[in-house]
Enzyme design. Sequence first.
Site, PDB file in Angstrom:
ATOM      1  N   ASN A   7      32.527  12.554 -36.269  1.00  0.00           N
ATOM      2  CA  ASN A   7      31.343  11.755 -36.596  1.00  0.00           C
ATOM      3  C   ASN A   7      30.173  12.720 -36.818  1.00  0.00           C
ATOM      4  O   ASN A   7      29.803  13.470 -35.903  1.00  0.00           O
ATOM      5  CB  ASN A   7      31.062  10.797 -35.428  1.00  0.00           C
ATOM      6  CG  ASN A   7      29.860   9.913 -35.695  1.00  0.00           C
ATOM      7  OD1 ASN A   7      28.843  10.386 -36.182  1.00  0.00           O
ATOM      8  ND2 ASN A   7      29.963   8.648 -35.363  1.00  0.00           N
ATOM      9  N   HIS A  10      24.947  13.037 -36.283  1.00  0.00           N
ATOM     10  CA  HIS A  10      23.904  13.859 -35.657  1.00  0.00           C
ATOM     11  C   HIS A  10      23.482  15.043 -36.504  1.00  0.00           C
ATOM     12  O   HIS A  10      22.431  15.633 -36.258  1.00  0.00           O
ATOM     13  CB  HIS A  10      24.336  14.276 -34.259  1.00  0.00           C
ATOM     14  CG  HIS A  10      24.395  13.086 -33.341  1.00  0.00           C
ATOM     15  ND1 HIS A  10      23.298  12.297 -33.104  1.00  0.00           N
ATOM     16  CD2 HIS A  10      25.423  12.508 -32.685  1.00  0.00           C
ATOM     17  CE1 HIS A  10      23.646  11.300 -32.304  1.00  0.00           C
ATOM     18  NE2 HIS A  10      24.931  11.398 -32.054  1.00  0.00           N
ATOM     19  N   HIS A  50      27.935   6.509 -39.615  1.00  0.00           N
ATOM     20  CA  HIS A  50      27.441   5.156 -39.334  1.00  0.00           C
ATOM     21  C   HIS A  50      26.188   4.942 -40.165  1.00  0.00           C
ATOM     22  O   HIS A  50      25.173   5.603 -39.952  1.00  0.00           O
ATOM     23  CB  HIS A  50      27.128   5.045 -37.835  1.00  0.00           C
ATOM     24  CG  HIS A  50      26.706   3.676 -37.402  1.00  0.00           C
ATOM     25  ND1 HIS A  50      26.491   3.352 -36.092  1.00  0.00           N
ATOM     26  CD2 HIS A  50      26.466   2.537 -38.113  1.00  0.00           C
ATOM     27  CE1 HIS A  50      26.122   2.072 -35.987  1.00  0.00           C
ATOM     28  NE2 HIS A  50      26.100   1.571 -37.208  1.00  0.00           N
ATOM     29  N   ARG A  52      23.376   2.897 -40.445  1.00  0.00           N
ATOM     30  CA  ARG A  52      22.683   1.876 -39.654  1.00  0.00           C
ATOM     31  C   ARG A  52      21.683   1.123 -40.502  1.00  0.00           C
ATOM     32  O   ARG A  52      21.147   1.656 -41.472  1.00  0.00           O
ATOM     33  CB  ARG A  52      21.958   2.524 -38.474  1.00  0.00           C
ATOM     34  CG  ARG A  52      22.876   3.184 -37.467  1.00  0.00           C
ATOM     35  CD  ARG A  52      22.074   3.619 -36.255  1.00  0.00           C
ATOM     36  NE  ARG A  52      21.696   2.473 -35.471  1.00  0.00           N
ATOM     37  CZ  ARG A  52      22.297   2.100 -34.336  1.00  0.00           C
ATOM     38  NH1 ARG A  52      23.285   2.802 -33.858  1.00  0.00           N
ATOM     39  NH2 ARG A  52      21.901   1.034 -33.695  1.00  0.00           N
ATOM     40  N   ARG A  56      18.383   5.341 -39.590  1.00  0.00           N
ATOM     41  CA  ARG A  56      17.716   6.357 -38.779  1.00  0.00           C
ATOM     42  C   ARG A  56      18.327   7.744 -38.931  1.00  0.00           C
ATOM     43  O   ARG A  56      17.703   8.734 -38.646  1.00  0.00           O
ATOM     44  CB  ARG A  56      17.677   5.946 -37.320  1.00  0.00           C
ATOM     45  CG  ARG A  56      19.012   6.044 -36.618  1.00  0.00           C
ATOM     46  CD  ARG A  56      18.893   5.759 -35.145  1.00  0.00           C
ATOM     47  NE  ARG A  56      18.601   4.366 -34.868  1.00  0.00           N
ATOM     48  CZ  ARG A  56      18.927   3.754 -33.721  1.00  0.00           C
ATOM     49  NH1 ARG A  56      19.509   4.436 -32.770  1.00  0.00           N
ATOM     50  NH2 ARG A  56      18.666   2.487 -33.530  1.00  0.00           N
ATOM     51  N   GLU A  77      31.205   3.396 -40.536  1.00  0.00           N
ATOM     52  CA  GLU A  77      30.847   2.406 -39.509  1.00  0.00           C
ATOM     53  C   GLU A  77      29.668   1.599 -40.014  1.00  0.00           C
ATOM     54  O   GLU A  77      28.697   2.168 -40.517  1.00  0.00           O
ATOM     55  CB  GLU A  77      30.426   3.108 -38.212  1.00  0.00           C
ATOM     56  CG  GLU A  77      31.515   3.847 -37.518  1.00  0.00           C
ATOM     57  CD  GLU A  77      30.959   4.625 -36.323  1.00  0.00           C
ATOM     58  OE1 GLU A  77      29.788   4.448 -35.962  1.00  0.00           O
ATOM     59  OE2 GLU A  77      31.713   5.427 -35.785  1.00  0.00           O
ATOM     60  N   THR A 108      25.463   3.030 -30.311  1.00  0.00           N
ATOM     61  CA  THR A 108      26.187   1.767 -30.177  1.00  0.00           C
ATOM     62  C   THR A 108      26.527   1.526 -28.710  1.00  0.00           C
ATOM     63  O   THR A 108      27.170   2.361 -28.076  1.00  0.00           O
ATOM     64  CB  THR A 108      27.489   1.832 -31.004  1.00  0.00           C
ATOM     65  OG1 THR A 108      27.174   2.398 -32.272  1.00  0.00           O
ATOM     66  CG2 THR A 108      28.083   0.459 -31.194  1.00  0.00           C
ATOM     67  N   GLU A 158      39.262   0.063 -32.834  1.00  0.00           N
ATOM     68  CA  GLU A 158      38.752   1.286 -32.211  1.00  0.00           C
ATOM     69  C   GLU A 158      38.278   0.901 -30.818  1.00  0.00           C
ATOM     70  O   GLU A 158      37.348   0.092 -30.671  1.00  0.00           O
ATOM     71  CB  GLU A 158      37.613   1.909 -33.016  1.00  0.00           C
ATOM     72  CG  GLU A 158      37.091   3.175 -32.321  1.00  0.00           C
ATOM     73  CD  GLU A 158      36.134   4.021 -33.160  1.00  0.00           C
ATOM     74  OE1 GLU A 158      36.202   3.946 -34.406  1.00  0.00           O
ATOM     75  OE2 GLU A 158      35.329   4.753 -32.563  1.00  0.00           O
ATOM     76  N   HIS A 198      33.669   7.147 -28.571  1.00  0.00           N
ATOM     77  CA  HIS A 198      32.347   6.992 -27.966  1.00  0.00           C
ATOM     78  C   HIS A 198      32.309   7.714 -26.625  1.00  0.00           C
ATOM     79  O   HIS A 198      33.000   7.313 -25.690  1.00  0.00           O
ATOM     80  CB  HIS A 198      31.941   5.528 -27.776  1.00  0.00           C
ATOM     81  CG  HIS A 198      30.439   5.377 -27.873  1.00  0.00           C
ATOM     82  ND1 HIS A 198      29.592   5.761 -26.874  1.00  0.00           N
ATOM     83  CD2 HIS A 198      29.652   4.946 -28.883  1.00  0.00           C
ATOM     84  CE1 HIS A 198      28.346   5.552 -27.256  1.00  0.00           C
ATOM     85  NE2 HIS A 198      28.349   5.072 -28.471  1.00  0.00           N
TER      86      HIS A 198
END
Length: 254
Positions: A7, A10, A50, A52, A56, A77, A108, A158, A198
């Site tokens: 992922n 970041h 993801h 969003r 962000r 996602e 999340t 998931e 996660h």
Amino acid sequence: MPTLGLNIDHVATLRQARYRDWKQGLPPEPNVLDAARAAEQAGVDSITVHLREDRRHIQDADVRELANAILIPLNLEMAATPAMTAHAIEIGPEEVCLVPENREEVTTEGGLDLLADLPRLKAVVRELNAGKIDVSAFIDADLEQIEAAHRIGAQSVELHTGVYANATSLRARQKELARHGRAAARAHDLGMRVNAGHGLHYSNVREYIEDVPHLYTLNIGHAIISRAIFVGLDKAVTEMMTLLRSREYVPNAD
Ligand code: PXP
């Protein structure tokens, strides 16, 4: 051995910290596509982002660019909204993972409650599948949610590993591992792939994969991107992949 989905949200978080209102001039950094390519070179099996609602970190252009340029599968996602569904079908990632979204959350926070919205989610899955996109549902490791994922027609689940990752006692961790084991077995019996993610880390992933059966992909972000600051993305990925494959691995050993 499960495959590794990295992922890279970041990487975009770091970019947005400086370039949120960027319009022109030097290309913003760090470059998200370069990070995905470096991860691909290092051997990750898929890339997760993801998108969003508040944009962000990952932006629409990032998803488009990744879908066009990377060679490994892209897992997008997103919230199960009509706008995001249309967007996903237009961009065409290999997989969409439906996640809950709450504007105020830092990340999340819990699994999607499929039972609260079965008919609508079933329609979203049907639409995405018609657009040749596999669908995964990010859910808590509860048997009712597993059954519901099957009922909406999802190809994968998931399992949300946040409670496991945050457990502070051995007893709490073992309870979670047992719960995830039962959920994974049921999802597998129903013909769905079992992914998880996660809060997974170099320090807790080995125990998880030893105890939970049928794992297909682990989606891991924060731990790997954080470690990459010190050792580089290539080494951070290699360390995690080694850990997924070996019992003898010792974190931080050079
Ligand atoms: N899977 C899902 C559905 C997520 O929302 C996240 C966090 O964005 C992850 C996996 C990765 O979590 P982490 O960054 O804690 O490894």
